[in-house]
Design a protein around this motif. Sequence first.
Motif, PDB file in Angstrom:
ATOM      1  N   HIS A   1      36.609  15.363  57.234  1.00 42.07           N
ATOM      2  CA  HIS A   1      35.584  14.770  56.396  1.00 42.07           C
ATOM      3  C   HIS A   1      34.379  14.475  57.283  1.00 42.07           C
ATOM      4  O   HIS A   1      34.481  13.760  58.255  1.00 42.07           O
ATOM      5  CB  HIS A   1      36.138  13.476  55.814  1.00 42.07           C
TER       6      HIS A   1
ATOM      7  N   LEU B   1      46.980  13.681  49.372  1.00 42.75           N
ATOM      8  CA  LEU B   1      47.547  12.727  50.336  1.00 42.75           C
ATOM      9  C   LEU B   1      48.148  11.503  49.649  1.00 42.75           C
ATOM     10  O   LEU B   1      48.959  10.794  50.226  1.00 42.75           O
ATOM     11  CB  LEU B   1      46.454  12.255  51.306  1.00 42.75           C
TER      12      LEU B   1
ATOM     13  N   PHE C   1      42.842   7.458  54.992  1.00 41.24           N
ATOM     14  CA  PHE C   1      42.163   8.717  54.686  1.00 41.24           C
ATOM     15  C   PHE C   1      41.074   8.924  55.727  1.00 41.24           C
ATOM     16  O   PHE C   1      40.646   7.960  56.364  1.00 41.24           O
ATOM     17  CB  PHE C   1      41.488   8.636  53.304  1.00 41.24           C
TER      18      PHE C   1
ATOM     19  N   TYR D   1      41.004  13.559  48.452  1.00 39.64           N
ATOM     20  CA  TYR D   1      42.270  13.757  49.179  1.00 39.64           C
ATOM     21  C   TYR D   1      43.454  13.420  48.290  1.00 39.64           C
ATOM     22  O   TYR D   1      44.436  12.834  48.727  1.00 39.64           O
ATOM     23  CB  TYR D   1      42.291  12.887  50.442  1.00 39.64           C
TER      24      TYR D   1
ATOM     25  N   TYR E   1      38.234   8.450  47.800  1.00 36.28           N
ATOM     26  CA  TYR E   1      39.494   9.005  48.299  1.00 36.28           C
ATOM     27  C   TYR E   1      40.034  10.115  47.409  1.00 36.28           C
ATOM     28  O   TYR E   1      41.045  10.729  47.708  1.00 36.28           O
ATOM     29  CB  TYR E   1      40.546   7.903  48.440  1.00 36.28           C
TER      30      TYR E   1
END
Length: 758
Positions: free
Chosen positions: A718, A651, A360, A648, A645
């Motif tokens: 990010h 993902l 990530f 995201y 995380y």
Amino acid sequence: MPNLRKKTFPLFIILSITIYLTILFYKVYTLDLKNGDLKGVSIYDRNGKLLRVFLSKDQQYQISTDSIPDLLSKAVISFEDKLFYSHPGVRVDAILRAFIQNLTKGKKFSGASTITMQLARLISPKERTYYNKIIEIITAFALELKYSKEEILLEYINLVPCGGNVRGYRTGSLRYFNREIESLDFSQISTLITFPNNPTLIIKKGKQLKNLYNRVLSDIYKEGIIDKLTFESSKDILAKIGYYPFPANALHLSDKFRGKEGKRVDLSIDRSIQINVESILKRYDNILGKQGIDNISAIVVENSSRKILAYCGSDNYYGVNGMVDGIKSPRSTGSVLKPFLYLLSIEEGIISPLSILPDFPTYFGSYHPRNNSNRFSGYVNASFALQNSLNVPAVDLLSKYGVDKFYSFLKQGGISTLFRSPSNYGLSIILGGSEATPFDIAQLYSTLANYGEFKKISYLKERDSSSTKNIFGKGGSYLTLKILSDIDRPKNQSSWKLFDSYQDISWKTGTSYSKRDGWACGVTKKYTTVVWCGNFDGKENPNISGKNSAGPILFSIFNFLKKSDSFSKPEIDLKKVLLCKASGFKASKLCKDTITIELPESSYLNECNFHKQVPIDSNGNEVCSQCWEIGKYSYKTIFDIPTKYKAYNSLVKINEYRPVKHKKECKRFYGDEKPIIIYPRRGSTIELSKNRDGYSPIESTVSYGGDDKLFWILNGKHIGKTSGESRYKIDPLEGKNILEVISSRGEKDRVVFNVVKP
Ligand SMILES: [Zn+2]
Ligand SMILES: [Zn+2]
């Protein structure tokens, strides 16, 4: 007076004999046939094949032989000195005859030389005078006293002039016939033997040479070396003389022995492999040269002996910067060190080959690694991460393993060019932040092929007694080699599994961050090969790629090398371990779906902490002591990921992962639950003000009642996180910008705004 003469004459004799004996004694004492001044440096491969010749101090080519073929020694003796084996170095009868002849014909003293006397003149050339002739005679006696007939003949054959700057029969044989003396036929030998008698004839090839040749022929016929028929049919027919260049291979390596005149150097190089690697590099130089990639280096190591079989410092020694020895030049390592971090982490139980690692957008302090593709894959397993050379998982893994530990491993593994401190390199050491030479990298990969047994690689044929030490285990080595053998090969090798010549090759590429270096490192059980390409002057080039520039060269080399067996499984160093299928870590009692794999005997794998039990209410929301209703919730096992995380979530492609929301009404979270971006305003245009470094950042502001973390994302990147802070400085691009703010519970806001940079 007669009395005086009677008295002084014996005195004169005694004095002469004393002087003679003194000189003789001195000669015997000081003669040294090993004296290398007349000899060049000859470089040989592991099988005694010539790789290169350097000129002697007096600018002559001279290549020694250790043994003389029978035919050659017989022919030389029959032509030059029939009584060689029976005289004491000098033939007094012949000298007297020549002396008288010379006196009567008024010539300078010549002729009557035995092979020993000729050798005396060769090792110490002097003008032809009576005095020098006497010294020569004394030297010849001395030679016979000190050395055997065989040694004298061998030295003569090694030093005899063969025309031009060619010295010695072996040198002449290679120069004029392109053959070793062992494989000369009698007509070539007879031709060769004529050269010392009149070296200039080699060029003229005239009638005189033919006469000389016929004389040699008749001498060897009279000695019974050839029969009458051969003699008759060979008369007047000289062997064909050419002019062949001496071998010139492994130039960068052999350069190290320049100036060691008189030495024979036996390298571990295999001439046929060396020549093939050289020609492969030449071929690729054409292809890569068109893309502006000028230099290629390659090294091949025999894993069992750690001896170097091929050493190409550059693809073209005489080309641009070609004399640079790329094998010994430190270059950015790109990703070629990654396999060792995975190996060590598997051995320590930090991960298994199937453990998931985060890919990530992540900040490690101020360090923000990216992948070459500029994409992120969410969670990937370690094997996939290594095979696809993903950067974030590698950095994440190094942060867990420890930079200091990895650094000291590299030192142990023979990486000799680490000149900074571990903290100075930091996490970037795994992405090419450090430099290493192809030599050291080949040494490290050969250690991998030897299952962790480190030994220095070397290029001399002689056995070396350098010590070995184990720097990692067999189990980890085997598992890592397996992972590396599944890496996709370059395009033209894509159907590799169909080929008969297919063999397992564990390989890894590396491309340095600035596109200056392309690496391909490969190992089979037999061989380690490392290819580097780039520009010695350090020029960046977007075409440089470990996989596409260096990769095809690596496979061309392996296609030439002997096929190797696959690595054998070190059963005793592996044990079966039950893994959580979703996380790839050791199954805890919460992990229902499991899989068994083999891990190094020594490893104690971390337990899965993705599966955890959380209290859930009847609506499926997570609850806590602040918000649960007694009796109205139950514990449920979920697959959870770290909060950082969760921004995201899209993902994360793990089937079991279903993000769970916290109960809305929970008092732990007060005020507005959703973060709202107040500044920049939606759809606004902001004109930036200039400062010394460019433009001042703008301070974006969010209204948020929660006390958990906020993640800030600008234009998909990010950029940072805040905790209990709702302001963050951002550097927007000119034109359209998108700012997103996400709470750790997954609530987010998003604005689009415009920026003008005056
Ligand atoms: Zn689990
Ligand atoms: Zn709650």
